[in-house]
Design an enzyme around this catalytic site. Structure first.
Site, PDB file in Angstrom:
ATOM      1  N   LYS A 256       0.802  -1.333  -0.049  1.00 61.87           N
ATOM      2  CA  LYS A 256       0.102  -0.060   0.139  1.00 61.87           C
ATOM      3  C   LYS A 256       0.819   1.399   0.028  1.00 61.87           C
ATOM      4  O   LYS A 256       1.351   0.886   1.391  1.00 61.87           O
ATOM      5  CB  LYS A 256      -0.353  -0.044   1.608  1.00 61.87           C
ATOM      6  CG  LYS A 256      -2.186   0.684   1.111  1.00 61.87           C
ATOM      7  CD  LYS A 256      -1.814   2.442   1.522  1.00 61.87           C
ATOM      8  CE  LYS A 256      -2.602   2.988   2.201  1.00 61.87           C
ATOM      9  NZ  LYS A 256      -1.958   4.621   1.748  1.00 61.87           N
TER      10      LYS A 256
ATOM     11  N   SER B 210       3.033   5.924  12.187  1.00 61.70           N
ATOM     12  CA  SER B 210       3.154   6.640  13.611  1.00 61.70           C
ATOM     13  C   SER B 210       2.399   4.799  14.707  1.00 61.70           C
ATOM     14  O   SER B 210       2.255   4.452  14.135  1.00 61.70           O
ATOM     15  CB  SER B 210       2.046   7.778  13.117  1.00 61.70           C
ATOM     16  OG  SER B 210       0.725   7.299  13.826  1.00 61.70           O
TER      17      SER B 210
ATOM     18  N   GLY C  98      -0.238   2.576  13.434  1.00 66.73           N
ATOM     19  CA  GLY C  98       0.345   1.018  13.704  1.00 66.73           C
ATOM     20  C   GLY C  98      -0.847   0.535  14.661  1.00 66.73           C
ATOM     21  O   GLY C  98      -1.504  -0.625  14.571  1.00 66.73           O
TER      22      GLY C  98
ATOM     23  N   GLU D 241       5.991  -1.012  13.344  1.00 67.58           N
ATOM     24  CA  GLU D 241       7.476   0.051  14.091  1.00 67.58           C
ATOM     25  C   GLU D 241       6.725   0.799  13.900  1.00 67.58           C
ATOM     26  O   GLU D 241       6.931   1.481  13.240  1.00 67.58           O
ATOM     27  CB  GLU D 241       8.903  -0.314  13.065  1.00 67.58           C
ATOM     28  CG  GLU D 241       9.882   0.172  13.743  1.00 67.58           C
ATOM     29  CD  GLU D 241      10.053   1.562  12.939  1.00 67.58           C
ATOM     30  OE1 GLU D 241       9.554   2.525  13.670  1.00 67.58           O
ATOM     31  OE2 GLU D 241      10.320   1.228  12.269  1.00 67.58           O
TER      32      GLU D 241
ATOM     33  N   CYS E 287      13.192   8.044  13.189  1.00 68.93           N
ATOM     34  CA  CYS E 287      12.447   7.010  14.777  1.00 68.93           C
ATOM     35  C   CYS E 287      13.133   6.293  15.104  1.00 68.93           C
ATOM     36  O   CYS E 287      12.551   6.521  16.104  1.00 68.93           O
ATOM     37  CB  CYS E 287      11.870   5.712  13.635  1.00 68.93           C
ATOM     38  SG  CYS E 287      12.820   4.999  12.647  1.00 68.93           S
TER      39      CYS E 287
ATOM     40  N   GLU F 170       6.261  11.238  21.875  1.00 66.01           N
ATOM     41  CA  GLU F 170       6.805  11.470  20.833  1.00 66.01           C
ATOM     42  C   GLU F 170       6.567  12.702  20.432  1.00 66.01           C
ATOM     43  O   GLU F 170       4.933  12.820  19.682  1.00 66.01           O
ATOM     44  CB  GLU F 170       7.046  10.615  19.859  1.00 66.01           C
ATOM     45  CG  GLU F 170       7.794  10.420  18.792  1.00 66.01           C
ATOM     46  CD  GLU F 170       8.258   9.456  17.610  1.00 66.01           C
ATOM     47  OE1 GLU F 170       8.846   9.561  16.788  1.00 66.01           O
ATOM     48  OE2 GLU F 170       6.743   8.938  17.217  1.00 66.01           O
TER      49      GLU F 170
END
Length: 526
Positions: free
Chosen positions: A187, A245, A249, A268, A305, A394
């Site tokens: 995707k 993000s 996820g 992740e 990340c 974060e």
């Protein structure tokens, strides 16, 4: 602009798709310019065809030898290298990342494809285990029992925004899934559709060149969320890989868990990547540490990340000097374009919210430049950090929070309070080792990768690498999305009991025709 004709449609099993779906454009983040061509979301029929082709290809790929899969991976690497001029033009245009970054990321992408090629060609990754029959065993005979890792089936990969090559269409998730023998449906990320299309064309060319079935690979575009949802919920899909993000996820994890047949999502996600500065190292090389940390936080406009979002620094004069040096560097750093206007807006909002939390001091005044990120630096006491869970959120971008610790015990408490992380870093000298030992032990429980005297930005692609960690850093702390162990995500162990030798997979046959390392009756043998 490129030597390749961009079509703006999905690539389904090697064939270009329809133009009837909702349309969207790539955007140059540096200028705001809308880029041609228009891209069209995949239709429900295209989604279904991509999955059905993948399901039809899955048995073929699972049966292919490691040598054949290796040839495909190497062919993809060659096709990507042949597309170098196109990709190195498209990546900066769609992401505002510099040309050098595009070149480096392409090198990493082809390198990891070749790394997995070598792994599957050698073959021992299947972890073949054999416990031979023992008809004389008492009180009951033991049957012949053999097992190995076998491909899961069709895998859906979600391209990442911040790595348009290495974590996207032809990135590590795609490479490791194909290496395991799984068809892949990507995707595409809408932030860099032309880059995605060009990479997909390279993969499709390699699939055709190597004689693999068309369903080995497909690329689907979407202006929204519907295509991704449909793929995750399709009963023929066996696993999902995602980089992005925590919210994204988690949404995929919930969708996959709600299926009649739940499937794994290897996501992740978020991480603040704490860096702990130890007293002796701080006293000996504070100025160098300031330079090192500033460069790491701002690398790639903080869009890694593994960017250090938390700096744990001792209280006292040496810590004050480090803080002041960092403040000077951050203040002198200019705003820079982020990958998308949306990412820039979320960064500015996150920094603003962080600055409004009680006890937090803004060392660099938060500012918003449209489409860009202004570096931000904040400070808070360790006591306040321990009392406020929101300080662990974060802020994706060039923003970091300094936590001032009054003692070694308080530093340990900060480490123990952390959620799951991709990385945790210790900056320590020999005189710090006694205090570092218990801290290192705590951080090994928190993070997937623990570093000493380096920075977490920059992830080596190698056999020993772990890029994952306890939730929310990733959805499964047992897995990694970088390094050769990433292949294990897309395989399951199958046991064969009392199966005649001629019917066993070659990796389990008695004479070991592949010559791989196997665990035979408890002893590793070739």
């Amino acid at each position: 602009m490129t030597n390749y004709l961009l079509r703006g449609v999905s690539l389904v099993g090697g064939a270009y798709g329809e133009t009837g779906g909702a349309s969207f454009h790539g955007v140059n983040p540096a200028s705001g310019e809308t880029l041609a061509p228009a891209y069209h979301s995949a239709s429900a029929a295209e989604v279904e065809r991509a999955v059905q082709l993948a399901a039809a290809a899955a048995p073929d790929l699972a049966r292919r030898s490691g040598t054949e899969r290796a040839a495909l991976l190497r062919a993809i690497a060659e096709e990507l290298e042949a597309a170098r001029s196109d990709l190195e033009a498209l990546v900066p245009l769609e992401t505002a990342l510099p040309a050098a970054r595009a070149a480096g990321e392409l090198g990493r992408t082809v390198g990891q494809l070749r790394l997995f090629a070598g792994l599957v060609e050698e073959g021992s990754w299947v972890d073949a285990r054999i416990d031979s029959a023992d008809p004389q065993r008492q009180p009951l005979p033991r049957p012949d029992i053999r097992s190995l890792r076998r491909a899961l089936g069709p895998v859906v990969v979600f391209g990442a925004s911040n790595f348009p090559l290495a974590f996207s269409v032809a990135g590590g998730d795609t490479a490791s899934a194909l290496a395991a023998g799984c068809p892949v449906i990507v995707k595409a990320h809408p932030a860099h559709p032309a880059t995605g299309e060009r990479a997909a064309a390279a993969i499709a060319a390699a699939v055709a060149r190597c004689g693999f079935p068309p369903g080995t690979f497909s690329l689907l575009f979407d202006a929204g969320l519907e295509v991704g949802k449909a793929l995750v919920q399709h009963p023929a899909v066996r696993a999902v890989a995602f980089t992005g993000s925590t919210a994204g996820g988690r949404a995929l994890m919930d969708l996959a868990a709600a299926r009649p047949q739940p499937i794994p999502v290897f996501a992740e996600m978020g991480s603040i990547n704490p860096v702990f500065v130890m007293p002796a190292a701080l006293a000996a090389r504070g100025a160098a540490i300031a330079e090192q940390l500033h460069a790491s936080v701002l690398q790639g406009v903080g869009q890694f990340c593994t960017s250090p979002g938390l700096l744990v620094v001792p209280a006292g004069a040496d810590g004050d000097a480090l803080r002041d040096a960092l403040r000077t560097r951050f203040t002198a750093s200019s705003a820079a374009p982020m990958l998308t206007a949306g990412i820039a807006g979320r960064h500015a909002q996150g920094a603003q919210e962080l600055g409004h939390i009680d006890g937090v001091t803004a060392l660099v005044a938060p500012a918003q430049v449209r489409g860009c990120a202004q570096p931000n630096l904040f400070e808070v006491s360790a006591a306040r950090f321990l009392a406020e869970p929101a300080l662990q959120e974060e802020v994706f971008g060039p923003t970091s929070l300094i936590v001032r610790s009054d003692s070694a015990a308080q530093t340990l408490a900060v480490a123990a309070s952390l959620q799951g992380q991709l990385t945790a870093t210790l900056l320590a000298d020999a005189a710090d080792e006694a205090a570092a030992a218990p801290l290192l032990e705590l951080l090994a429980d928190v993070a997937g990768r623990v570093l000493m005297n380096g920075v977490p930005t920059g992830v080596e692609v190698c056999a020993a690498m772990v890029h994952g960690g306890p939730y929310p850093a990733s959805s499964d702390a047992r897995s990694t999305s970088v390094g050769t162990a990433a292949i294990e995500r897309f395989a399951r162990r199958v046991c064969y009991q009392n199966v005649p030798d001629a019917l066993l997979p070659p990796a389990l046959q008695q004479d070991n025709p592949l010559g791989i390392a196997r665990l035979v009756n408890g002893v590793v043998k070739r």
